[in-house]
Structure formats: structure tokens, C-alpha cells
Design a protein around this motif. Structure first.
Motif, PDB file in Angstrom:
ATOM      1  N   ILE A 144      40.395  21.596  10.396  1.00 43.84           N
ATOM      2  CA  ILE A 144      39.404  21.924   9.370  1.00 43.84           C
ATOM      3  C   ILE A 144      39.941  21.538   7.990  1.00 43.84           C
ATOM      4  CG2 ILE A 144      38.259  23.834   8.172  1.00 43.84           C
ATOM      5  CD1 ILE A 144      37.847  25.185  10.792  1.00 43.84           C
ATOM      6  N   GLY A 145      39.142  20.787   7.267  1.00 44.48           N
ATOM      7  CA  GLY A 145      39.543  20.329   5.943  1.00 44.48           C
ATOM      8  C   GLY A 145      40.035  18.905   5.928  1.00 44.48           C
ATOM      9  N   ASP A 146      40.062  18.240   7.095  1.00 42.11           N
ATOM     10  CA  ASP A 146      40.468  16.834   7.164  1.00 42.11           C
ATOM     11  C   ASP A 146      39.237  15.965   6.917  1.00 42.11           C
ATOM     12  OD1 ASP A 146      41.302  14.290   7.746  1.00 42.11           O
ATOM     13  OD2 ASP A 146      42.111  14.754   9.729  1.00 42.11           O
ATOM     14  N   PRO A 147      39.174  15.265   5.788  1.00 35.51           N
ATOM     15  CA  PRO A 147      37.970  14.477   5.482  1.00 35.51           C
ATOM     16  C   PRO A 147      37.773  13.293   6.414  1.00 35.51           C
ATOM     17  CG  PRO A 147      39.701  14.037   3.873  1.00 35.51           C
ATOM     18  CD  PRO A 147      40.190  15.167   4.717  1.00 35.51           C
ATOM     19  N   ALA A 148      38.814  12.959   7.201  1.00 36.70           N
ATOM     20  CA  ALA A 148      38.724  11.798   8.090  1.00 36.70           C
ATOM     21  C   ALA A 148      38.377  12.190   9.524  1.00 36.70           C
ATOM     22  CB  ALA A 148      40.043  11.030   8.067  1.00 36.70           C
ATOM     23  N   LEU A 149      37.917  13.422   9.736  1.00 41.15           N
ATOM     24  CA  LEU A 149      37.556  13.847  11.087  1.00 41.15           C
ATOM     25  C   LEU A 149      36.537  12.888  11.698  1.00 41.15           C
ATOM     26  CD1 LEU A 149      37.134  17.734  10.816  1.00 41.15           C
ATOM     27  CD2 LEU A 149      38.949  16.491  12.012  1.00 41.15           C
ATOM     28  N   GLU A 150      36.817  12.475  12.930  1.00 42.10           N
ATOM     29  CA  GLU A 150      35.904  11.580  13.625  1.00 42.10           C
ATOM     30  C   GLU A 150      34.842  12.396  14.367  1.00 42.10           C
ATOM     31  OE1 GLU A 150      38.369   9.196  16.113  1.00 42.10           O
ATOM     32  OE2 GLU A 150      39.328   8.155  14.429  1.00 42.10           O
TER      33      GLU A 150
END
Length: 364
Positions: free
Chosen positions: A298-304
Motif C-alpha cells: 500500500i502506497g506504492d504508486p507503481a502497483l500493477e
């Protein structure tokens, strides 16, 4: 058309006239200033006019308790319009804080200004220009909301104007503090015990959304109608739980919503690291290892997309979604009970119930 649709049309017309006058006033400032004002005014386009509707209905609820034949005065139309402009300001700043790319299916304000910079082939960093411009656009919208609000109060009685100003000031303070607490929670959550996360998230929801989206617009409209303390208290007892349910529904849509409906990518709140009640409930139910993975993602802007889908399944399987849906239903029932025997106009009470349903059972 119904009286409410006529009033909403009057609000939209008031906004259009105001923005035309603002554009006219910047003519001598040059084309760049004109582009800035036009783009800033564009941030008010779209949306459901929810805050305006609650403001107008708050006024009617009090006015109709005294007289069956009521016409919504210009002061209330102006107040409702000012709330929509203030809301646009909050969205511009919120998207900037969250680094969101879209709003209502269009580029967020800072991204639009960034594209403007690139399109003109100006010197310097386009992203920095976009962020700086969005800060100023949000500030200008706040100033405009004050201008509209104060212009309308010239037609109100001194007592009603003073009461409405108090409510408006409280709204602006609460939403600003709530916005800070929201971003603070994304950083401070790990210093708090897991059992306190839901409580803290509910506090953010109250300040950032419930009061500002529903309760305060109702009270502002009611204040302009000369509401007494009993009527204001009743509207708060209704408005706050509706606002809480509204924000919890927003939290659900921020994780599970359809982009075609919400105008934002599915799972966007997960990429932005929102520590909502939904996330707090999920963490409470997960074993330590799974909770650590959740916190890491949570909070990773690059989540696929696959990672978003895995997080969604984790939240559902934890029972968190079911708990939040139950909480939404509980708040809706609490709000409905507050209207039983309320010292308010009967027609407006029916309209308040309709608004509550529209705010809590929605897909966008």
C-alpha cells in the motif's frame, strides 16, 4: 422541473456568470492570466453538486417549517455556489497532495498545467510548473468561494449572515485540519497500535469529509433560514452520519470502484497509500506476515493490476469490506432515525432522505 432542479440550475447559472466576470476582469492582464483563470474555473465543472444540494435543502427544511410557500433567496443560491467552488479548491489541492493523475475522467489540475507548460514549450521543469500552478489555482478558488459567499450575504439579515459565517468558517477549518490528519496518517500509522487505526481513520473521515460534505452545508443553509438550535442540532444528527457513510462509500469505491464510473483508476487509493477504515479493518484481521505484505504494497504508486487485484482479494477475504458495508448501513439508519419527528418541513425531510440514499448507495 422540480424546485430543487430549478435551484441547482440557478446555482450553475450563478457560477457561470461569476466566471465570465472573472475572465473579463483579467483581460488586461494578458493571455497567460486569462488561460490560468479559465483553467481554474474549469475545476468547478462536473460533479453532482452534492454540497449545493444539501445547503439548499437545509434552507428549505427550516423555511418550510414556517411557511408552505417559500422561494429560495439569492443569498442561499450564492452560498450553495460558493460551496461548490470551495469543493473544487479542496479537490485541486487533494489531487496535488495525492499525486493523482485524473479527476472526473480528466487530467487533474496539476497535470493539466503541466501539459500546458509542455504544449507552450516553455523553459524549466513542466512538472514543477504544474504543481506550483495547481497550488495557486486552489488558492484562487478559495478566494472565489469567499467572494461568492460574502456577496450573497448582503441579502441576508445580520443575524442569519453572522450565523452562516460561523458555520462556513468552521467548515473551512475542519476540512483543512482533516486533510492534514489524512496525510499524517499515511506516515504515522506504524507508530500507533493496530487497534487504534480504525478510530484514527474515522476521525479523518469526520473532519475531512462528513462535516464538510454534508453536515456543514446543511447547517449553512439552515442558518440562512434563521434556524434555531434545535433545528441545527437535528440537521447535525442527520448530516454527520450521512457524511460518514458517504466517505466510507468513497473509501470502498477508491479500492473497488470501476474507472468508467468513478473517473479514477480502480485501486487508486491503494497506490496513494490511503489509510482508510477499510484498510484498518483488513489489518486487524490479518496475520502478522500478511499484514506486513499489505503494508509494504500500500502506497506504492507503481502497483500493477495483478497486485491491485491481489490486495482487493485480501481485503475481501479479511472481512473488512463486509464490516465497512455494515458500518455504512448503521450510519444510514442513524441518520434516518434523526429525522423522525424533526422540527423541519415535511417535504424537505423527504428530500433529505432521498439525498442520503443517493450519497451512500452510489457507484461514482
Amino acid at each position: 422541473m422540480s424546485r430543487m432542479s430549478d435551484a441547482i440550475e440557478a446555482v450553475s447559472q450563478r457560477l457561470d456568470n461569476f466566471f465570465v466576470s472573472q475572465s473579463r476582469d483579467t483581460t488586461e492582464m494578458g493571455s497567460d492570466a486569462g488561460d490560468f483563470v479559465t483553467a481554474t474555473a474549469g475545476a468547478v465543472q462536473g460533479g453532482k453538486r452534492l454540497r449545493a444540494r444539501f445547503c439548499l435543502t437545509g434552507w428549505r427544511a427550516v423555511a418550510e417549517a414556517r411557511s408552505r410557500d417559500v422561494e429560495i433567496p439569492e443569498s442561499v443560491i450564492a452560498a450553495a455556489a460558493s460551496l461548490e467552488v470551495f469543493h473544487a479548491a479542496a479537490l485541486v489541492h487533494d489531487d496535488l497532495i495525492d499525486n493523482s493523475d485524473t479527476r472526473r475522467g480528466r487530467p487533474a489540475a496539476h497535470r493539466a498545467f503541466e501539459a500546458h507548460h509542455r504544449g507552450r514549450q516553455w523553459a524549466g521543469d513542466a512538472e514543477s510548473f504544474g504543481r506550483s500552478s495547481a497550488i495557486l489555482a486552489g488558492d484562487l478558488l478559495v478566494a472565489w468561494s469567499d467572494d461568492l459567499f460574502e456577496a450573497g450575504l448582503r441579502g441576508a439579515s445580520p443575524e442569519a449572515a453572522a450565523s452562516a459565517r460561523t458555520e462556513y468558517a468552521r467548515m473551512r477549518r475542519d476540512v483543512t485540519v482533516g486533510q492534514f490528519l489524512d496525510i499524517a496518517e499515511e506516515s504515522a500509522y506504524f507508530t500507533e497500535g493496530d487497534e487504534r487505526h480504525a478510530e484514527r481513520a474515522l476521525r479523518v473521515a469526520s473532519l475531512k469529509s462528513a462535516r464538510y460534505s454534508v453536515e456543514q452545508p446543511l447547517r449553512i443553509g439552515a442558518a440562512l433560514a434563521g434556524a434555531d438550535e434545535g433545528q441545527l442540532s437535528t440537521l447535525s444528527a442527520f448530516g454527520h452520519p450521512v457524511g460518514m457513510a458517504f466517505q466510507l462509500r468513497d473509501d470502498v469505491l477508491g479500492v473497488f470502484g470501476d474507472e468508467a464510473e468513478t473517473g479514477k483508476p480502480s485501486g487508486d487509493d491503494l497506490r496513494e497509500g490511503k489509510r482508510t477504515v477499510l484498510v484498518a479493518y483488513a489489518r486487524e484481521a490479518l496475520p502478522a506476515g500478511t499484514r506486513a505484505v499489505l503494508d509494504e504494497l500500500i502506497g506504492d504508486p507503481a502497483l500493477e493490476v495483478a497486485q491491485i487485484e491481489a490486495l482487493q482479494r485480501t481485503i475481501v477475504d479479511s472481512g473488512a469490506l463486509e464490516r465497512v458495508e455494515q458500518l455504512i448501513a448503521d450510519f444510514a439508519r442513524q441518520a434516518d432515525r434523526a429525522l423522525s419527528g424533526a422540527p423541519l418541513g415535511n417535504a424537505a425531510v423527504g428530500e433529505l432522505r432521498d439525498l442520503a440514499r443517493a450519497a451512500t448507495a452510489r457507484s461514482a
